[in-house]
Write an enzyme that holds these catalytic residues in place. Structure first.
Site, PDB file in Angstrom:
ATOM      1  N   ASP A   3      -2.621 -18.208   2.268  1.00  0.00           N
ATOM      2  CA  ASP A   3      -3.811 -18.890   1.734  1.00  0.00           C
ATOM      3  C   ASP A   3      -4.313 -19.943   2.724  1.00  0.00           C
ATOM      4  O   ASP A   3      -5.522 -20.078   2.964  1.00  0.00           O
ATOM      5  CB  ASP A   3      -3.546 -19.491   0.346  1.00  0.00           C
ATOM      6  CG  ASP A   3      -2.142 -20.051   0.190  1.00  0.00           C
ATOM      7  OD1 ASP A   3      -1.324 -19.907   1.122  1.00  0.00           O
ATOM      8  OD2 ASP A   3      -1.850 -20.650  -0.858  1.00  0.00           O
ATOM      9  N   ASP A  19      -4.702  -6.745   6.338  1.00  0.00           N
ATOM     10  CA  ASP A  19      -5.930  -6.031   5.993  1.00  0.00           C
ATOM     11  C   ASP A  19      -7.041  -7.044   5.720  1.00  0.00           C
ATOM     12  O   ASP A  19      -8.152  -6.962   6.249  1.00  0.00           O
ATOM     13  CB  ASP A  19      -5.631  -5.186   4.734  1.00  0.00           C
ATOM     14  CG  ASP A  19      -6.778  -4.267   4.362  1.00  0.00           C
ATOM     15  OD1 ASP A  19      -7.723  -4.142   5.163  1.00  0.00           O
ATOM     16  OD2 ASP A  19      -6.725  -3.683   3.262  1.00  0.00           O
ATOM     17  N   LYS A  59       3.869 -15.370   2.423  1.00  0.00           N
ATOM     18  CA  LYS A  59       3.721 -16.139   1.181  1.00  0.00           C
ATOM     19  C   LYS A  59       5.150 -16.445   0.723  1.00  0.00           C
ATOM     20  O   LYS A  59       5.594 -16.072  -0.368  1.00  0.00           O
ATOM     21  CB  LYS A  59       2.937 -15.284   0.162  1.00  0.00           C
ATOM     22  CG  LYS A  59       2.533 -16.004  -1.087  1.00  0.00           C
ATOM     23  CD  LYS A  59       1.414 -17.013  -0.882  1.00  0.00           C
ATOM     24  CE  LYS A  59       1.118 -17.740  -2.174  1.00  0.00           C
ATOM     25  NZ  LYS A  59       0.277 -18.940  -2.010  1.00  0.00           N
ATOM     26  N   TYR A  68       0.820  -1.220   0.000  1.00  0.00           N
ATOM     27  CA  TYR A  68       0.000   0.000   0.000  1.00  0.00           C
ATOM     28  C   TYR A  68       0.856   1.273   0.000  1.00  0.00           C
ATOM     29  O   TYR A  68       0.349   2.370  -0.237  1.00  0.00           O
ATOM     30  CB  TYR A  68      -0.942   0.031   1.219  1.00  0.00           C
ATOM     31  CG  TYR A  68      -1.956  -1.097   1.249  1.00  0.00           C
ATOM     32  CD1 TYR A  68      -2.119  -1.950   0.159  1.00  0.00           C
ATOM     33  CD2 TYR A  68      -2.756  -1.323   2.352  1.00  0.00           C
ATOM     34  CE1 TYR A  68      -3.035  -2.991   0.184  1.00  0.00           C
ATOM     35  CE2 TYR A  68      -3.681  -2.358   2.390  1.00  0.00           C
ATOM     36  CZ  TYR A  68      -3.802  -3.193   1.300  1.00  0.00           C
ATOM     37  OH  TYR A  68      -4.716  -4.210   1.338  1.00  0.00           O
ATOM     38  N   ASP A  95     -10.203  -8.513   8.564  1.00  0.00           N
ATOM     39  CA  ASP A  95     -11.639  -8.405   8.257  1.00  0.00           C
ATOM     40  C   ASP A  95     -12.300  -9.776   8.296  1.00  0.00           C
ATOM     41  O   ASP A  95     -13.426  -9.923   8.772  1.00  0.00           O
ATOM     42  CB  ASP A  95     -11.856  -7.762   6.882  1.00  0.00           C
ATOM     43  CG  ASP A  95     -11.943  -6.239   6.990  1.00  0.00           C
ATOM     44  OD1 ASP A  95     -11.700  -5.709   8.094  1.00  0.00           O
ATOM     45  OD2 ASP A  95     -12.253  -5.576   5.976  1.00  0.00           O
TER      46      ASP A  95
END
Ligand code: NAD
Length: 361
Positions: A227, A251, A195, A146, A255
């Site tokens: 994942d 992020d 990852k 980001y 959620d």
């Protein structure tokens, strides 16, 4: 102990829920002999209405002088409020981004707890939800994808977009240290999510986390690919204690973890810098649809105040007193409208605050 706290009531339900959190902190102060010194500042729409900008330099300075910041929420109805006709850098949310940046808040903490009494709100199968869960997602907040360089170009009529994901070892080390420190206050387990089978930034993440782990022999470290983590959060959330991860993965996962609790009005959060300073706020927004009606659930903000006592002031006993009072109120069958279920007693925002205070005294 004297606790200097800057409060940001903000917009919508913000002032109502912050008032209840202050009431709770005052009850703790009285019981345990502390002195709470509050200073309010304006941010978001409330600041735009008075100063024309969502955050002033003076407000930032006031926050900086405090030991911690307690916030309600900011923003209005994004389709009807005049605040959203302003340029993006003058809208309410710009105030929040600006204060996070000014105070160097790089570590975001989002607990996701499933209370036994609210298990019915959990969208997972009963055999999973009945085990309950109590995890904390620690997300790096100021680096990664980001904040990397980005551009969109066009070559021979074909549009192309590039985003870059960069982390240096210092950024990884400081968040890993926070994660392990906080795990020590909990169940002493860190799941570092990356990852590393694909990304170089993840391989560096994993290496640095392992280096930091050497200083915490009492904390168990495991690595998990992002994942797999997304699957495990719905398959077996009880396995997690602290999930430590980079900005974008955090992020998305935070959620997901919030949603499996099923109760938006119960979710606290904190953003910390490399001192004990932090900004504490509920995960939900300003709920303009119920503002001023005494309908808001103040518990997320009250639990954020508890996190403030635990992480900025090391007052674990006092934080436990708040957490236990919240559990007891739920056990006694009191609910605000958002978490109401059959057989319980529905109460408003103020009454919920009073009931929690009674159980602290
Ligand atoms: P929201 O979280 O404010 O509301 C979503 C739904 O949940 C609404 O139906 C609301 O009534 C309900 N709700 C939220 N908190 C509740 C509580 N404590 N008790 C009972 N019900 C509650 O999300 P939204 O409607 O998408 O956003 C409203 C405004 O809040 C927007 O301006 C948005 O930008 C802002 N926002 C601010 C923050 C923040 O201050 N950190 C975070 C998210 C959204």
């Amino acid at each position: 102990m004297e606790l200097k706290i800057t409060c940001i009531p903000g917009d919508g339900i913000g002032p109502e829920i912050v008032a209840e959190a202050k009431k709770t902190l005052d009850a703790v102060a009285l019981k345990y002999g502390h002195d709470m010194k509050y200073t309010d500042i304006l941010m978001g729409g409330a600041s735009i209405d008075v100063h024309g900008v969502p955050l002033t330099d003076e407000a930032v300075e006031t926050a900086r002088r405090a030991d911690a910041v307690l916030m309600g929420s900011i923003g209005g109805d994004t389709t009807t409020s005049p605040w959203y006709k302003l340029a993006p850098n003058l809208r309410p949310e710009a105030g929040l981004l600006a204060i996070r940046k000014a105070l160097n808040l790089f570590a975001n903490l989002r607990p996701a707890v499933l209370y036994e009494e609210l298990a019915g709100a959990c969208p997972l199968k009963a055999e999973i939800s009945e085990k309950g869960f109590d995890m904390l997602i620690m997300r790096e907040l100021t680096g990664g994808l980001y904040f990397g360089e980005r551009r969109t170009t066009e070559e021979n009529g074909v549009r192309k977009a590039v985003d870059t994901l960069t982390y240096d070892e210092k950024e990884i080390r400081r968040i890993a240290i926070k994660g392990f420190d906080i795990a020590r206050k909990r169940k002493k387990k860190v799941t570092s999510v990356d990852k590393a089978n694909v990304l170089d930034s993840s391989r560096l993440w994993r290496a640095v986390v392992e280096e930091v782990a050497k200083d915490y022999p009492d904390v168990t470290l495991e690595h998990m690919l992002v994942d797999n983590c997304a699957m495990q959060l719905v398959k077996d959330p009880a396995q997690f204690d602290v999930i430590l991860t980079e900005n974008m993965f955090g992020d998305i996962l935070s959620d997901e973890a919030s949603m499996v609790t099923g109760s938006i009005g119960m979710l606290a959060s904190a953003s910390l810098n490399d001192t004990k300073f932090g900004l504490y706020e509920p995960s939900h927004g300003s709920a303009p649809d119920i503002a001023g009606k005494d309908l808001a659930n103040p518990i997320a903000t009250i639990l954020s105040a508890s996190m403030m006592l635990r992480y900025s002031f090391d007052l674990d006993k006092e934080a436990d007193a708040i957490d236990n009072a919240v559990k007891q109120v739920l056990k006694d069958g009191y609910r605000t409208g958002d978490i109401m279920s059959e057989g319980c007693t529905q109460v408003g925002c103020k009454k919920m605050g009073d009931l929690i205070v009674e159980r602290i005294q």
